[in-house]
Structures are given as C-alpha cells and as structure tokens.
Design an enzyme around this catalytic site. Structure first.
Site, PDB file in Angstrom:
ATOM      1  N   VAL A   1       0.189   2.305  -0.988  1.00  0.00           N
ATOM      2  CA  VAL A   1       1.503   2.843  -0.647  1.00  0.00           C
ATOM      3  C   VAL A   1       2.280   1.790   0.131  1.00  0.00           C
ATOM      4  CG1 VAL A   1       2.748   4.784   0.367  1.00  0.00           C
ATOM      5  CG2 VAL A   1       0.427   5.114  -0.495  1.00  0.00           C
ATOM      6  N   GLU A   2       3.373   1.360  -0.428  1.00  0.00           N
ATOM      7  CA  GLU A   2       4.204   0.339   0.211  1.00  0.00           C
ATOM      8  C   GLU A   2       5.643   0.476  -0.240  1.00  0.00           C
ATOM      9  OE1 GLU A   2       3.148  -3.678  -1.234  1.00  0.00           O
ATOM     10  OE2 GLU A   2       1.639  -2.704  -2.493  1.00  0.00           O
TER      11      GLU A   2
END
Length: 532
Positions: free
Chosen positions: A159-160
């Site tokens: 998740v970024e």
C-alpha cells in the site's frame, strides 16, 4: 514498489520519528517466557517479488537457486472498467493471465519443484482493490477469489501512493481482510497477512502507521509489516550507506510496531516485534539516481537481519536479479530486467535469503498473542547518572539533558511534565530526543567552571542588569533580566522563573581557550545561551 509499466517516483518521507527505545535489563522469568515463545514461531522466510506482467515475461518457475524458489507474485489490482474485479497489473483478469501468460500452469510447475507462492495486492502504479471497490461484500469477494484460485497461505498488501493516503479505503481494506482471515482460519486454512509500506530512516510515515492501526483495530492478525527499504531520497544522509539507512529504518519500524501493538491492547516483547518486521530492498540501482543497493549492502543487511530475528526478507525484484547486458547502456536508469550493477555471477536472492529457511505456507500458522511485560522499570540513581534524573515537577529548557529509566534524553524544546519515554510514533508528539543508554560506571557530569575572577562572584545584595555575568561556585551564569537577590542555583529547577541561565559548555570552553591565550573573557553583556 512500482510495476514495470511505470517507475516509482522519489518517496521523500517528512515524518520524523523519535527513537524512544527503553533499555530494560533483568527480569529473568520474563526473558525465559520470551525464549519459550520464540521457539514456537515458524522460521523466518525469504520470498522475492516477481512482476507477473513484466515484459519480457520472467520465468519465475525456472528456478535458478533454492532461495529463488519462493516468490511473491505482484501485483493484483482493480480493473479500470470494473472496480471490484481483481486483475494482474490491470492488464489481465485472473483467467486472462492463465490463458495468455500460463500463470496457473507456471505456479503449478514451481510447486512441483517445492516452491511456494504468495500474492501481493497493490503496488504504486494502479489502484488497490479497496480504493475503488466500495461495497464491503464485493471487496471481500474479490480478495477471496484470488486467495481461493491460487490456494494461498500468505498475502501481501503493498500500500503506497494514493492508496495509502486514502483513509476510507484503508478502513475498507482492513475490515475485508479481517473477514477473509477469519473465514480461512475457521476452515482450517490459516492466512498470513503482511502489510508492505514505504519506510525511511525515520521509519513509517504517519499514513503508514495509520494503515497498521487500521488493520489491528479491525482484528487482522498481522503476520508483520514489511518495510520498503529503498528510494530514500532526501531522508537519507548524503554520506549514509544504503545498508545503514536500511538498518535505521527497520529499527524505527520495529519501535513503531511496539507502540501500535501496545495501543491496540496487545503488548509484545522485542523478539516478537522483530519477528513481525520484514525488509524489502530494491536490488542494485534504485529509482533515486544516486542510490545503489550493492551486494555488499545485501550481505551486511542479511547478517544484521538474522541477528535481530526479522521474520521475513524479500527484494524487488526477482526479475532484476542479473547483471545488465551490453545493450543496456544507461545503468543509472532503472531496468525492469536487470539490476544495473555487475553482480559477478552472484544472485541477490542467494545473498539476501541466506539463513531464511522457513516457508511461506508454514508461516501462516503463526498466531499473535499478547505477552506479559515487566511491571517494574529500572530505578535511576543520581549517583550513577551523568545528568539529573527527570522530575515531573521541574521544567526543562531546550538542550537540557536528563536521565530516565537508564537512558539519557535531551529536550528539543521547553517542557514540563512530559515523560521522556512516553511511547510515541512521531517527533511532534514528544519534546524529548533519546541520546542513548547510561553507560556502566558513569558518574554525574560536573559542569565546567571558570577561574575565580573571570567574572565577579554572585552577591545576594547586588543589582544585576540584563546580560550581566557572574560566577556561582565557579559556574558561569548570565542574567536574562534585571534582578536582585535571586540565586543562580534556582535556575536548575525553575529555568523559566529564574532570571539566570547557565552558559553552555561550548561557550565556557571558548572562554577557557581565550584565557589560556592571554585574552580577556568576553564582555559581561555578551549574549548568553542556555546550558546543555
């Protein structure tokens, strides 16, 4: 981590995290309990990320080494035209990947060679499913579809970017993953869940710690947090090696996890926290031009990680684990199919994976349980403390050093009543910066003194103007405002209310140097600085 279709931009982290680890010695029974718990955990494991949609197609099933046998297939993301449909890189549906990439068959071939696969959701270049799929049941179904198709025991959520800053998507993701994990556990097929998040030498960003907190609040039993030790940008010191920056980042992530689990009501000991930390360097040339993760960095990081007991080691990516050919000229630009450095026939997978002998499947059986903690803190003895022991009723100016629970802290700004070791996630939450532990044999640091006559001795009957300097038992002080009858000694316990401030040691040393050279002491109206 980026897919091969797009290069990752420089991720410059602005969150500054305070190193607030507390050195606690003793408590033999507590240590024995931790040792017993450690033996129950599954061994640490290694799995390299593999970009499924890379061009040319990378044959991950053609195993080059035993360490390259476990792979984390990347990335499952949302379909651009169907928000709740899982795809590989937005290019292939799950069935499309089977038909056009022979993905299912290649996974089966890897398993025939005793290899294992996990699947990573997300990445930088596309939307993670929770960002676009807003209906809870559909999101759960999308995740379930992937897990069931590949019979997964381990999933990874990379998740970024926009996916990480979207708090609503984070809530949806956490709840869906918790439900899926509960389903699998009830069916006798446990599912290990990892969060892979950007990290800097200062640790996780505020968005990163929020993502972890969301998973814990939703009831997800996190196998761990995998730190992307890459693309540091301005967060890395100009002379700092990639190995050093990575170690600093992982230390901060482990400390932050301790705070997050404590806040979630599941306190964990150091050993358990380290087992929940993973590391994923980008091998060779990073997206940041001047950052190169070398084989030497890899050897040192592997040795350090095994010594600390990290639960996982990965790398980005298996596709890139080879020396570039002569046709690839600009090595400072990241290639999707080579590392950008001369590997001299060696594989990063072999170097980073050394000693990580566990398997992806076995690791799914780990269950997180709260652990008892030591109920007592070490007592600080003023006779063996280099600086005064912290007092909740005292106030401290910027730069003041104190001792608390066998550690030395320095005030970053004025503070009173703030615990030096209060567990925090980010710098703005505490006025204290840890310097390091009290060392064996230390005694109180004696303040520097000046020879009699350098300045007049303080007198209780004399009037002093702003800027006046005096000696009190040989220690130099300077007046902050007009006063009479106020002893400089009171400045120690009440630095704000006292009209006196002790000169910093550096300034005292300059005065001593001047005196040794035959020069006069600086004027009594010179500007004062607070003591350290």
């Amino acid at each position: 981590m980026a897919t091969t279709r797009r290069l990752s931009p420089v991720r410059v982290t602005i969150a500054v995290v305070v190193a607030a680890a507390v050195a606690v010695a003793g408590y033999a029974g507590f240590d024995r309990w931790h040792s017993a718990r450690a033996t129950e955990r599954q061994p640490a494991w290694f799995a390299a990320y593999t970009d499924v949609t890379a061009t040319p197609v990378f044959a991950f099933e053609d195993v080059k080494s035993t360490k390259g046998r476990n792979v984390m297939l990347s990335f499952v993301v949302a379909d651009h035209d169907d928000a709740c449909s899982p795809t590989w890189g937005s290019y292939y549906s799950l069935q499309g990947a089977a038909d056009q990439l022979d993905l299912d068959r290649r996974v089966a071939r890897l398993q025939q060679q005793h290899g294992e696969v996990g699947v990573s959701f997300g990445g930088l270049a596309n939307d993670e499913l929770a960002t676009t799929c807003t209906k809870a049941s559909d999101l759960l179904g999308a995740y379930r579809q992937v897990v069931d198709r590949y019979d997964l025991s381990t999933v990874d959520f990379d998740v970024e970017g926009d996916d990480l800053t979207n708090r609503a998507a984070g809530e949806r993701r956490a709840k869906a993953v918790a439900a899926l994990q509960e389903e699998r556990r009830a069916a006798g097929h446990p599912l290990a869940v990892w969060l892979t998040l950007p990290a800097a030498p200062t640790g996780l960003t505020e968005d990163g710690t929020t993502a972890v907190a969301q998973f814990l609040a939703a009831g997800v039993d996190l196998a761990g947090v995998n730190a992307m030790t890459m693309d540091y940008g301005a967060a890395k010191g100009s002379s700092q090696s990639m190995y050093s920056a990575s170690v600093q980042a992982l230390q901060e992530v482990q400390r932050q996890l301790g705070v997050l689990y404590q806040r979630a009501g599941t306190p964990l000991g150091d050993d358990s926290l380290w087992h929940k930390v993973g590391a994923t360097p980008m091998i060779g040339q990073n997206d940041v031009r001047d950052e190169v993760f070398s084989l030497s960095d890899a050897r040192k990081l592997n040795a350090w990680a095994r010594d600390r007991g990290l639960g996982r080691m990965s790398m980005w990516s298996l596709n890139r684990d080879t020396t570039c050919g002569s046709n690839y000229v600009n090595l400072s630009t990241v290639s999707n199919s080579c590392s950008g450095i001369d590997q001299d026939g060696l594989l990063f997978a072999d170097v980073l994976g050394k000693g990580f002998g566990g398997g992806i499947v076995a690791a799914a059986s780990d269950v997180t349980e709260a652990e008892p903690s030591a109920t007592e803190q070490p007592t600080d003895d003023p006779r063996t403390s280099p600086y005064p022991v912290w007092d909740q009723d005292a106030s401290y100016l910027e730069g003041t050093k104190v001792v608390w629970h066998h550690n030395v802290y320095e005030a970053k700004w004025w503070t009173s009543g703030d615990l030096p070791d209060d567990p925090v996630l980010s710098a703005y939450e505490t006025p204290w910066q840890i310097i390091g532990p009290v060392l064996p044999g230390e005694k109180p640091v004696e303040p520097l003194t000046l020879p009699d006559g350098t300045y007049a001795a303080w007198s209780g009957t004399k009037q002093y103007d702003t800027g006046a300097r005096v000696l009190f038992h040989g220690i130099p002080y300077q007046s902050k405002w007009w006063n009479t009858g106020d002893s400089p000694e009171a400045s120690t316990s009440d630095p704000d209310g006292s009209p006196w401030v002790r000169l910093k040691d550096a300034e005292v040393r300059r005065i001593l140097d001047a005196l040794a050279s035959g020069e006069p002491a600086p004027s009594a109206t010179a500007t004062a600085t607070p003591a350290s």
